[in-house]
Scaffold this active site. Structure first.
Site, PDB file in Angstrom:
ATOM      1  CB  CYS A   1     -15.658   5.006 -21.958  1.00 31.70           C
ATOM      2  SG  CYS A   1     -14.916   3.734 -20.932  1.00 31.70           S
TER       3      CYS A   1
ATOM      4  CG  HIS B   1     -19.324   6.190 -20.451  1.00 32.69           C
ATOM      5  ND1 HIS B   1     -19.563   4.864 -20.758  1.00 32.69           N
ATOM      6  CD2 HIS B   1     -18.235   6.198 -19.641  1.00 32.69           C
ATOM      7  CE1 HIS B   1     -18.648   4.122 -20.173  1.00 32.69           C
ATOM      8  NE2 HIS B   1     -17.838   4.896 -19.483  1.00 32.69           N
TER       9      HIS B   1
ATOM     10  CG  ASN C   1     -17.556   1.803 -17.560  1.00 38.33           C
ATOM     11  OD1 ASN C   1     -17.784   1.700 -18.764  1.00 38.33           O
ATOM     12  ND2 ASN C   1     -16.664   2.650 -17.070  1.00 38.33           N
TER      13      ASN C   1
HETATM   14  N1  COA Z   1     -14.376  -3.206  -2.390  1.00 34.97           N
HETATM   15  C1  COA Z   1     -14.016  -2.775  -1.156  1.00 34.97           C
HETATM   16  N2  COA Z   1     -13.067  -1.866  -0.936  1.00 34.97           N
HETATM   17  C2  COA Z   1     -12.444  -1.361  -2.015  1.00 34.97           C
HETATM   18  C3  COA Z   1     -12.756  -1.750  -3.312  1.00 34.97           C
HETATM   19  C4  COA Z   1     -13.759  -2.719  -3.478  1.00 34.97           C
HETATM   20  N3  COA Z   1     -14.141  -3.159  -4.700  1.00 34.97           N
HETATM   21  N4  COA Z   1     -11.958  -1.073  -4.166  1.00 34.97           N
HETATM   22  C5  COA Z   1     -11.177  -0.276  -3.435  1.00 34.97           C
HETATM   23  N5  COA Z   1     -11.474  -0.445  -2.136  1.00 34.97           N
HETATM   24  C6  COA Z   1     -10.868   0.245  -0.982  1.00 34.97           C
HETATM   25  C7  COA Z   1      -9.465   0.746  -1.259  1.00 34.97           C
HETATM   26  O1  COA Z   1      -8.539  -0.269  -1.061  1.00 34.97           O
HETATM   27  C8  COA Z   1      -9.358   1.851  -0.258  1.00 34.97           C
HETATM   28  O2  COA Z   1      -9.060   1.295   0.982  1.00 34.97           O
HETATM   29  P1  COA Z   1      -8.039   2.028   2.007  1.00 34.97           P
HETATM   30  O3  COA Z   1      -8.676   3.343   2.304  1.00 34.97           O
HETATM   31  O4  COA Z   1      -8.006   1.089   3.144  1.00 34.97           O
HETATM   32  O5  COA Z   1      -6.764   2.145   1.250  1.00 34.97           O
HETATM   33  C9  COA Z   1     -10.764   2.429  -0.161  1.00 34.97           C
HETATM   34  O6  COA Z   1     -11.633   1.396  -0.698  1.00 34.97           O
HETATM   35  C10 COA Z   1     -10.962   3.725  -0.925  1.00 34.97           C
HETATM   36  O7  COA Z   1     -10.425   3.546  -2.209  1.00 34.97           O
HETATM   37  P2  COA Z   1     -10.437   4.726  -3.215  1.00 34.97           P
HETATM   38  O8  COA Z   1      -9.808   4.297  -4.506  1.00 34.97           O
HETATM   39  O9  COA Z   1      -9.924   5.978  -2.572  1.00 34.97           O
HETATM   40  O10 COA Z   1     -11.996   4.911  -3.449  1.00 34.97           O
HETATM   41  P3  COA Z   1     -12.761   6.060  -4.150  1.00 34.97           P
HETATM   42  O11 COA Z   1     -13.684   6.684  -3.187  1.00 34.97           O
HETATM   43  O12 COA Z   1     -11.886   6.931  -4.982  1.00 34.97           O
HETATM   44  O13 COA Z   1     -13.670   5.230  -5.173  1.00 34.97           O
HETATM   45  C11 COA Z   1     -13.830   4.621  -7.477  1.00 34.97           C
HETATM   46  C12 COA Z   1     -13.058   4.452  -6.165  1.00 34.97           C
HETATM   47  C13 COA Z   1     -13.121   3.798  -8.541  1.00 34.97           C
HETATM   48  C14 COA Z   1     -15.252   4.098  -7.284  1.00 34.97           C
HETATM   49  C15 COA Z   1     -13.858   6.123  -7.859  1.00 34.97           C
HETATM   50  O14 COA Z   1     -12.555   6.673  -7.825  1.00 34.97           O
HETATM   51  C16 COA Z   1     -14.447   6.331  -9.211  1.00 34.97           C
HETATM   52  O15 COA Z   1     -15.601   6.099  -9.432  1.00 34.97           O
HETATM   53  N6  COA Z   1     -13.649   6.817 -10.181  1.00 34.97           N
HETATM   54  C17 COA Z   1     -14.073   6.941 -11.557  1.00 34.97           C
HETATM   55  C18 COA Z   1     -13.753   5.643 -12.250  1.00 34.97           C
HETATM   56  C19 COA Z   1     -14.447   5.492 -13.555  1.00 34.97           C
HETATM   57  O16 COA Z   1     -15.606   5.778 -13.668  1.00 34.97           O
HETATM   58  N7  COA Z   1     -13.714   5.021 -14.550  1.00 34.97           N
HETATM   59  C20 COA Z   1     -14.179   4.736 -15.845  1.00 34.97           C
HETATM   60  C21 COA Z   1     -14.379   5.984 -16.603  1.00 34.97           C
HETATM   61  S1  COA Z   1     -14.748   5.642 -18.257  1.00 34.97           S
END
Ligand code: COA
Length: 329
Positions: free
Chosen positions: A111, A256, A286
């Protein structure tokens, strides 16, 4: 020497896939995706390829710059999703554009790829080796997504963005005159690389017992989130310091486009109004290396960039990698 960005272009696949559309094929919802990421929809390739979008974005950037393909000395494509392992996407762009004089190669910095490619182009320009470079960030991420992993596949999109950078020899480096690149910094942390990974091909030579299992993007979202919100503001402050420019002097922070909460957190840590952070992730998701140049092109097309405006650009992601620049438009 002034190294200026003289044109931008972008290309997105025709097919738009909304969060609502995704909720029909997997267990997710618009509410979950929008509230956690800010993403509403993304473009996903059907017919389009990394090369076809790169060529289209490149053509548009050349048109915007008012130059011909034969004038390009250097083509760099930042991508992790080239159509071939070889030839490179950049070589395909060279052929697609008819840029016979150019030398072309790819860069993989995930990225941060566009920023790394831009810096590489600046280094060539600064050294006097080349005068005009076409820098492209392009991805077809949909082909490396695990579509059964709802926590990653909903975040990403496909597309390409391009910029022409050129040494403007006759212009003087006076303040407000659009001094081009003012400062740049980049970094990597390979020790934490596996928090965002996509494995390549397995060795299948006949001496090895190896059943082939294709690998897709695998991410520890929370670790990546923590990395981004700590690293990006620090990188921006360093590059501003080097450019001797204050945070208040910056018109736009072109980050980004990974997640709106990362952008809001960076704005808060820099104590800058979030309105100064333009956004394209709501309609693009993204797009990895393509995020920054697509957003930059959207801003350029809307007339948001005027000569002399100071802009920060910053990329971060897989590797782990990050890179920031301060430019005067
Ligand atoms: N739809 C519905 N539920 C979802 C889901 C989706 N697309 N994806 C995950 N979940 C659920 C999980 O299963 C979890 O359920 P549980 O609590 O029953 O186990 C719950 O949502 C929370 O998941 P979690 O991974 O803890 O969510 P989070 O608050 O950390 O958010 C991201 C996840 C990916 C949005 C967040 O971590 C993030 O933005 N990270 C940065 C990622 C990024 O930008 N990467 C690229 C960088 S270049």
């Amino acid at each position: 020497m002034i190294m200026r960005m003289i044109g931008t272009g972008s290309s997105l696949p025709q097919q738009i896939v909304t969060n609502e559309d995704l909720s029909k094929i997997m267990d997710t919802s618009d509410e979950w995706i929008s509230s956690r990421t800010g993403i509403k929809e993304r473009h996903l390739a059907k017919e389009e390829t990394t090369a076809s979008m790169s060529v289209e974005a490149g053509e548009r950037a050349l048109r915007n710059a008012g130059i011909k393909a034969e004038e390009i000395d250097l083509i760099i494509v930042a991508t992790i999703t080239g159509d071939y392992i070889t030839p490179s996407a950049a070589c395909e762009v060279q052929a697609g554009l008819g840029a016979g004089r150019a030398v072309a190669f790819d860069i993989n910095a995930a990225c941060s790829g566009f920023m790394f490619a831009l810096h590489t182009a600046y280094a060539y320009l600064q050294s006097g080796i080349y005068k005009t470079a076409l820098v492209i960030g392009a991805e077809t991420l949909s082909k490396i997504m695990d579509w059964s992993d709802r926590s990653t596949c909903v975040l990403f999109g496909d597309g390409a963005g391009a910029a022409v950078v050129r040494v403007c020899e006759k212009e003087t480096k006076e303040k407000g005159n659009g001094r081009g690149l003012l400062a740049f910094e980049q970094g990597t942390d390979g020790f934490r690389g596996k928090v965002l990974a996509c494995e390549g091909r397995k060795n299948r030579n006949p001496l090895i017992q190896n059943s082939f299992v294709p690998s897709y993007v695998n991410m520890d979202g929370q670790e990546v989130y923590k990395f981004a919100v700590c690293t990006v503001p620090a990188s921006i402050l360093r590059v501003l310091d080097e450019a001797d420019v204050s945070v208040e002097d910056i018109k736009y922070f072109v980050l980004h486009q990974a997640n709106i909460r990362i952008i809001q957190s960076v704005a808060k840590r820099l104590n800058v109004d979030v309105e100064k952070f333009p956004v394209s992730l709501d309609h693009c998701g993204n797009v990895s290396a393509a995020s920054v140049p697509i957003l930059l092109d959207e801003m350029n097309q809307k007339g948001m960039l005027a000569r002399g405006d100071k802009i920060v650009m910053s990329g971060f992601g897989g590797g782990l990698t990050w890179a920031s620049a301060v430019i005067e438009w």
